[in-house]
Design a protein around this motif. Structure first.
Motif, PDB file in Angstrom:
ATOM      1  N   THR A 174       5.806 -13.958   6.824  1.00  0.00           N
ATOM      2  CA  THR A 174       5.712 -12.539   6.471  1.00  0.00           C
ATOM      3  C   THR A 174       6.085 -11.682   7.675  1.00  0.00           C
ATOM      4  O   THR A 174       6.758 -10.663   7.542  1.00  0.00           O
ATOM      5  CB  THR A 174       4.290 -12.202   6.004  1.00  0.00           C
ATOM      6  OG1 THR A 174       3.900 -13.149   5.026  1.00  0.00           O
ATOM      7  CG2 THR A 174       4.231 -10.811   5.413  1.00  0.00           C
ATOM      8  N   PHE A 175       5.672 -12.146   8.844  1.00  0.00           N
ATOM      9  CA  PHE A 175       5.964 -11.348  10.033  1.00  0.00           C
ATOM     10  C   PHE A 175       7.418 -11.446  10.481  1.00  0.00           C
ATOM     11  O   PHE A 175       7.873 -10.629  11.263  1.00  0.00           O
ATOM     12  CB  PHE A 175       4.989 -11.683  11.169  1.00  0.00           C
ATOM     13  CG  PHE A 175       3.792 -10.786  11.134  1.00  0.00           C
ATOM     14  CD1 PHE A 175       3.790  -9.601  11.853  1.00  0.00           C
ATOM     15  CD2 PHE A 175       2.712 -11.081  10.336  1.00  0.00           C
ATOM     16  CE1 PHE A 175       2.715  -8.744  11.783  1.00  0.00           C
ATOM     17  CE2 PHE A 175       1.628 -10.233  10.265  1.00  0.00           C
ATOM     18  CZ  PHE A 175       1.633  -9.054  10.994  1.00  0.00           C
ATOM     19  N   LEU A 176       8.139 -12.445   9.956  1.00  0.00           N
ATOM     20  CA  LEU A 176       9.581 -12.453  10.223  1.00  0.00           C
ATOM     21  C   LEU A 176      10.185 -11.156   9.703  1.00  0.00           C
ATOM     22  O   LEU A 176      11.171 -10.651  10.223  1.00  0.00           O
ATOM     23  CB  LEU A 176      10.241 -13.622   9.504  1.00  0.00           C
ATOM     24  CG  LEU A 176      10.143 -14.975  10.162  1.00  0.00           C
ATOM     25  CD1 LEU A 176      10.886 -15.998   9.332  1.00  0.00           C
ATOM     26  CD2 LEU A 176      10.712 -14.922  11.560  1.00  0.00           C
ATOM     27  N   ASP A 177       9.606 -10.641   8.626  1.00  0.00           N
ATOM     28  CA  ASP A 177      10.061  -9.359   8.107  1.00  0.00           C
ATOM     29  C   ASP A 177       9.562  -8.219   8.985  1.00  0.00           C
ATOM     30  O   ASP A 177      10.355  -7.445   9.508  1.00  0.00           O
ATOM     31  CB  ASP A 177       9.572  -9.208   6.664  1.00  0.00           C
ATOM     32  CG  ASP A 177       9.978  -7.878   6.062  1.00  0.00           C
ATOM     33  OD1 ASP A 177      10.784  -7.173   6.691  1.00  0.00           O
ATOM     34  OD2 ASP A 177       9.497  -7.555   4.971  1.00  0.00           O
ATOM     35  N   TYR A 178       8.237  -8.143   9.201  1.00  0.00           N
ATOM     36  CA  TYR A 178       7.685  -6.940   9.827  1.00  0.00           C
ATOM     37  C   TYR A 178       8.023  -6.823  11.310  1.00  0.00           C
ATOM     38  O   TYR A 178       8.194  -5.735  11.822  1.00  0.00           O
ATOM     39  CB  TYR A 178       6.174  -6.881   9.583  1.00  0.00           C
ATOM     40  CG  TYR A 178       5.897  -6.517   8.153  1.00  0.00           C
ATOM     41  CD1 TYR A 178       5.913  -5.190   7.742  1.00  0.00           C
ATOM     42  CD2 TYR A 178       5.704  -7.489   7.189  1.00  0.00           C
ATOM     43  CE1 TYR A 178       5.728  -4.845   6.423  1.00  0.00           C
ATOM     44  CE2 TYR A 178       5.513  -7.160   5.863  1.00  0.00           C
ATOM     45  CZ  TYR A 178       5.517  -5.831   5.488  1.00  0.00           C
ATOM     46  OH  TYR A 178       5.344  -5.497   4.178  1.00  0.00           O
ATOM     47  N   LEU A 179       8.136  -7.969  11.990  1.00  0.00           N
ATOM     48  CA  LEU A 179       8.427  -7.890  13.424  1.00  0.00           C
ATOM     49  C   LEU A 179       9.837  -7.403  13.706  1.00  0.00           C
ATOM     50  O   LEU A 179      10.102  -6.791  14.725  1.00  0.00           O
ATOM     51  CB  LEU A 179       8.242  -9.268  14.072  1.00  0.00           C
ATOM     52  CG  LEU A 179       6.815  -9.725  14.329  1.00  0.00           C
ATOM     53  CD1 LEU A 179       6.825 -11.128  14.903  1.00  0.00           C
ATOM     54  CD2 LEU A 179       6.121  -8.786  15.290  1.00  0.00           C
ATOM     55  N   TYR A 180      10.760  -7.681  12.788  1.00  0.00           N
ATOM     56  CA  TYR A 180      12.169  -7.400  13.097  1.00  0.00           C
ATOM     57  C   TYR A 180      12.736  -6.256  12.275  1.00  0.00           C
ATOM     58  O   TYR A 180      13.920  -6.091  12.180  1.00  0.00           O
ATOM     59  CB  TYR A 180      13.004  -8.660  12.879  1.00  0.00           C
ATOM     60  CG  TYR A 180      12.607  -9.762  13.815  1.00  0.00           C
ATOM     61  CD1 TYR A 180      13.043  -9.753  15.138  1.00  0.00           C
ATOM     62  CD2 TYR A 180      11.767 -10.790  13.402  1.00  0.00           C
ATOM     63  CE1 TYR A 180      12.658 -10.747  16.014  1.00  0.00           C
ATOM     64  CE2 TYR A 180      11.375 -11.785  14.266  1.00  0.00           C
ATOM     65  CZ  TYR A 180      11.824 -11.763  15.583  1.00  0.00           C
ATOM     66  OH  TYR A 180      11.440 -12.739  16.449  1.00  0.00           O
ATOM     67  N   ARG A 181      11.842  -5.494  11.624  1.00  0.00           N
ATOM     68  CA  ARG A 181      12.364  -4.417  10.787  1.00  0.00           C
ATOM     69  C   ARG A 181      12.956  -3.292  11.600  1.00  0.00           C
ATOM     70  O   ARG A 181      12.467  -3.001  12.676  1.00  0.00           O
ATOM     71  CB  ARG A 181      11.231  -3.872   9.918  1.00  0.00           C
ATOM     72  CG  ARG A 181      11.614  -3.945   8.466  1.00  0.00           C
ATOM     73  CD  ARG A 181      10.573  -3.258   7.658  1.00  0.00           C
ATOM     74  NE  ARG A 181      10.164  -4.176   6.599  1.00  0.00           N
ATOM     75  CZ  ARG A 181       9.221  -3.870   5.721  1.00  0.00           C
ATOM     76  NH1 ARG A 181       8.583  -2.738   5.799  1.00  0.00           N
ATOM     77  NH2 ARG A 181       8.922  -4.724   4.774  1.00  0.00           N
ATOM     78  N   ALA A 233      14.417 -11.871   8.486  1.00  0.00           N
ATOM     79  CA  ALA A 233      13.742 -12.496   7.354  1.00  0.00           C
ATOM     80  C   ALA A 233      14.763 -12.894   6.294  1.00  0.00           C
ATOM     81  O   ALA A 233      14.646 -13.944   5.670  1.00  0.00           O
ATOM     82  CB  ALA A 233      12.712 -11.536   6.769  1.00  0.00           C
ATOM     83  N   SER A 241      13.671  -7.109   6.781  1.00  0.00           N
ATOM     84  CA  SER A 241      14.432  -7.204   8.020  1.00  0.00           C
ATOM     85  C   SER A 241      15.536  -8.245   7.872  1.00  0.00           C
ATOM     86  O   SER A 241      15.429  -9.179   7.071  1.00  0.00           O
ATOM     87  CB  SER A 241      13.513  -7.603   9.174  1.00  0.00           C
ATOM     88  OG  SER A 241      13.206  -8.978   9.095  1.00  0.00           O
ATOM     89  N   TYR A 260      -0.631  -4.251  12.398  1.00  0.00           N
ATOM     90  CA  TYR A 260       0.566  -4.251  13.236  1.00  0.00           C
ATOM     91  C   TYR A 260       1.304  -2.912  13.110  1.00  0.00           C
ATOM     92  O   TYR A 260       1.840  -2.396  14.089  1.00  0.00           O
ATOM     93  CB  TYR A 260       1.483  -5.402  12.818  1.00  0.00           C
ATOM     94  CG  TYR A 260       2.831  -5.379  13.460  1.00  0.00           C
ATOM     95  CD1 TYR A 260       3.004  -5.765  14.790  1.00  0.00           C
ATOM     96  CD2 TYR A 260       3.958  -4.949  12.746  1.00  0.00           C
ATOM     97  CE1 TYR A 260       4.239  -5.723  15.378  1.00  0.00           C
ATOM     98  CE2 TYR A 260       5.195  -4.908  13.332  1.00  0.00           C
ATOM     99  CZ  TYR A 260       5.335  -5.290  14.650  1.00  0.00           C
ATOM    100  OH  TYR A 260       6.559  -5.249  15.251  1.00  0.00           O
TER     101      TYR A 260
END
Lengths: 94, 207, 536
Positions: free
Chosen positions: A87-94, C316, C313, B45
């Motif tokens: 899930t954080f692959l999305d939020y970290l790199y947005r 992702a 992102s 976050y």
């Protein structure tokens, strides 16, 4: 099938585990009250992980269970971690 | 239907099956809360400062007290399983009853804690929250109410199972050779404890 | 091989504590519960088919044909909810898993028979809750089966019962999975080692894990949507700082693995049928098990490919696209295994075999079209078009649906103790298959040309393809009627079936048809050299 004898955990062990858990609780309250900024959550979670390890192993008897149950429990926690990471692959790199 | 016989189904009782079944059920509960923790992590976050600020509003003392009593209750119910294995039925009943009372105390604490929030105008969808709080704080309190509320619901379910366990113990249906109901009651209660072990620092200790 | 039934009574005729209908709806016998599921799922499937036909009729011509846009929105929502949550997700596990799993592993019942009955009751309650959403209140739900936030808590239609119903259905699914897992772990008969389990059992095992680990996520997500609707808790509402894309993440964390809940047991049933009708050991037994578990595991990690155009992102997106391609590999492994099993087998062409082979055909088209959607660039072009609809109907209907009919025709003589009319069964299959191809194949083309999904209207240039598609839906419905009439009539009047009409080697064929109440007179023992696919 009821022939398998259970391991009887002595009362004293439970009491010792409780003392450890309480100590960890107060330790986590103490450590989060000092200013660690970004590490506060990490510290609090570290204590929570140690505590949950104790609960799982002693209160929930995982230590005395057959390996396949231990593997299942480990697997479920791993799945949960993977879920967060992805899930954080999305939020970290947005 | 010329041979309409009364057929008794076999007793499928098996202590290990019950235990594994309970563990599998616990997995579903872990992932149920797991999803909420994912939401918490994402929103934290996205709104680190607001979560920090909102966390200050929660009462550390009540949180710590509840943690302590929940841990103690976990010990008492674990001891109950030991008592049953040793054949001390009355000790087991006593220990489960103590656990029940501690669970009740947890709920009373929770009631007062929520009550204080409500008196400050903080509840889901309240006027105060929507007009005065930042998005991050609304999310924090939304999650706070949902997660602690769901946790309290699990406390109530756990206590309901204890009632059945005590009844089984008293009637002699749960005994040293057939302990699954009490064992599973204990496992469930530890799950409730386990979840609180993570809820507590994430809501009360992030200053 | 054949054992005599307990006092001559089989599971269809014995009488337990209750009489008549009560003896069924309160029975904890796994076979009776399986049949209860069969009847309830067949009813819901027929309802879903009727709604599907209505949609296809609407699309016969551009503009309004028989219904308004709002009605169409409700119809596709309800069609989706019924077909996904009430038909294909419980489908094979609840019906054939319940009927056959304990017998296939040599057990007398599942591990928790009462819990099993509770699962069925929860299923029925969920069905009634969703139906209540249709008939009462301010109009039936119009969000699509995905209940996307924020529309799902903004729309004025009757969402709460539908959401609650889906939650209850999920709970039913969890309990079934839990029951099967414990059954497979604890109740295998003597000598039934893990590497001697029939493949259908293995796929049920993988499926059960997904049911157990994925369903709670959607459960809590739906609860949150309900809480947003009722109390205005801000979780997914962008007006309160929430992120609707997070809803999509959580929804698909369940709903993509749910696709594997649907397809894995289907693959398992095919893996039983192919060796039986080739009279040959399944090719690559261990490879099929490994690919089953790989699908179950990797399938858990690819949910984001439903969200390529939602605003995720880039990182992702790359990740999800890559894993989507990887998850296609184990599916392909299975196809190769089935084909290799056929090679040099002594093939016995019967109705289940037709269904199984046509399954492989449509599943391959469905799977390969999935790669078009899994690739980032092409997905942008065909996302939310009829292409997607064609793809998942090829997988879910062509895959799970065909496998369901294959399994139905395969185990029918065992379940009812009677044989169906084979000529009519074959005719039904042919008509159904032709109808299926005519119904969905044009939609690939229409989607490529840009026809969006979920609209009651379309541009004139799409007319031709839609006529063919609607016509196909009628052919398919005709085939469905032939199949159902034939099976219903045969269940009552068909010629009595032998214990082992297809010469299968798994344990269910060693007991009489229909099976006795306690399945086995005495617990079977699997010898060192026995195996589920040991053909001469």
């Amino acid at each position: 099938m009821s022939g398998e004898k259970h391991h009887i955990v002595p009362y004293r062990l439970y009491f010792v585990v409780l003392i450890a858990l309480l100590a960890l609780t107060f330790a986590s309250v103490w450590i989060t009250s000092i200013e660690l900024r970004d590490y506060t959550v990490a510290a609090a979670l570290l204590f929570a992980i140690v505590k949950s390890y104790l609960v799982l192993n002693y209160f929930m008897h995982l230590k005395y269970d057959k390996p396949y149950i231990k593997i299942m429990v480990g697997f479920v926690f791993a799945i949960f971690l993977v879920m967060i990471v992805i899930t954080f692959l999305d939020y970290l790199y947005r | 239907m010329e041979h309409a016989h009364h057929v008794e189904h076999p007793d499928m009782y098996d202590a290990e099956s019950s235990k594994v079944g309970m563990w599998l059920f616990i997995f579903t509960e872990l992932l149920l809360f797991g999803a909420l923790f994912v939401i918490y992590a994402v929103y934290r976050y996205m709104n680190p400062d607001a979560f920090h600020l909102a966390g200050e509003e929660l009462n550390r003392v009540i949180g710590t007290v509840n943690t302590v009593i929940l841990l103690i209750s976990s010990m008492t119910i674990a001891m109950a399983t030991t008592a049953l294995q040793k054949g001390h039925r009355n000790v087991a009943i006593g220990l489960v009853s103590i656990t029940f009372v501690i669970g009740l105390a947890f709920l009373v604490n929770k009631y007062f804690e929520w009550g204080v929030k409500f008196s400050h105008g903080i509840w889901p969808g309240s006027e105060h929250m929507i007009s005065e709080m930042s998005h991050g704080e609304i999310l924090f309190f939304g999650l706070y109410f949902v997660m602690t509320g769901l946790h309290a619901l699990h406390i109530i379910i756990g206590m309901a199972i204890m009632v059945f366990a005590v009844r089984g113990l008293a009637r002699g249906k749960v005994h040293a050779d057939r302990p699954s109901l009490l064992d599973n009651c204990g496992l469930y209660w530890h799950l409730v404890d386990l979840i609180w072990i993570f809820l507590f620092p994430l809501f009360y200790l992030i200053h | 091989m054949q054992t005599t039934a307990v006092n001559g009574a089989n599971y269809l005729t014995y009488q337990g504590k209750y009489k008549g209908l009560l003896g069924w709806i309160f029975s904890t016998d796994h076979k009776r519960i399986g049949l209860l599921y069969l009847y309830s799922i067949a009813t819901m499937f027929t309802t879903g088919v009727l709604l599907g036909l209505a949609m296809k009729f609407e699309l016969l011509a551009p503009g309004k044909t028989i219904m308004e846009a709002q009605t169409y929105n409700s119809v596709f929502t309800v069609h989706g909810v019924i077909m996904i949550f009430m038909v294909v997700v419980p489908g094979l596990p609840a019906v054939f898993g319940n009927l056959m799993l304990p017998i296939m592993i040599g057990a007398r019942d599942v591990a928790f028979p009462k819990l099993n009955l509770l699962s069925w009751w929860l299923y029925v309650s969920g069905v009634f809750l969703v139906l209540a959403a249709l008939l009462f209140g301010k109009g039936s739900p119009d969000t699509g089966w995905t209940f996307y936030a924020p529309y799902s808590f903004k729309t004025g239609t009757n969402m709460l019962p539908a959401i609650f119903g889906a939650f209850v259905l999920g709970f039913s699914s969890i309990l079934t999975g839990l029951n099967f897992l414990v059954t497979i772990h604890r109740l295998r008969c003597k000598g039934m080692k893990w590497m001697k389990l029939p493949l259908f059992v293995w796929t049920l095992y993988g499926t059960a894990w997904i049911q157990l680990l994925a369903t709670p996520v959607v459960g809590i997500t739906l609860v949150l949507v309900a809480l947003e609707r009722v109390f205005g808790v801000g979780i997914f509402d962008p007006a309160l700082g929430g992120d609707p894309i997070l809803y999509q993440h959580l929804f698909w964390i369940y709903s993509h693995p749910a696709v594997y809940i649907m397809i894995l047991p289907a693959m398992g049933a095919i893996s039983e049928i192919i060796p039986t009708f080739s009279q040959k050991h399944i090719f690559g037994y261990k490879a099929i098990i490994a690919s089953t578990m790989a699908i179950a595991f990797v399938g858990y990690l690819v949910w984001g490919h439903h969200m390529f155009t939602a605003g995720m992102s880039g990182t992702a997106q790359y990740y999800f696209s890559l894993l989507t391609f990887i998850v296609a590999i184990p599916s392909a492994i299975k196809v190769f295994n089935w084909i290799s099993t056929l090679y040099k087998g002594s093939i016995n062409i019967q109705t289940p075999f037709y269904w199984a082979v046509s399954f492989i055909f449509v599943f391959m088209i469905g799977g390969l079209s999935g790669l078009v959607l899994g690739a980032l660039a092409t997905d942008v072009h065909v996302h939310d078009t009829a292409f997607v609809v064609a793809h998942f109907h090829y997988i879910v209907f062509g895959g799970t649906g065909f496998a369901f009919f294959a399994a139905m025709h395969y185990w029918f003589p065992k379940i009812f103790g009677r044989m169906y009319d084979k000529a009519w069964a074959n005719t039904g299959w042919l008509v159904f298959f032709v109808g299926f191809l005519a119904l969905y194949t044009p939609m690939f083309y229409l989607g490529m040309m840009g026809m969006p999904r979920r609209y009651y209207d379309y541009l004139e240039e799409f007319h031709g393809g839609n006529i063919l598609s609607t016509f196909g839906s009628w052919v398919l419905a005709t085939g469905f009627i032939i199949i159902v009439v034939n099976l219903v009539r045969s269940a009552r009047k068909g010629a009595p079936a032998e214990a082992n009409p297809w010469h299968g080697r798994t344990l269910e064929w060693t007991v009489p048809s229909p099976p006795p109440v306690l399945n086995f007179d005495k617990e079977p023992v699997i010898g060192e050299n026995d195996g589920p696919y040991n053909y001469e």
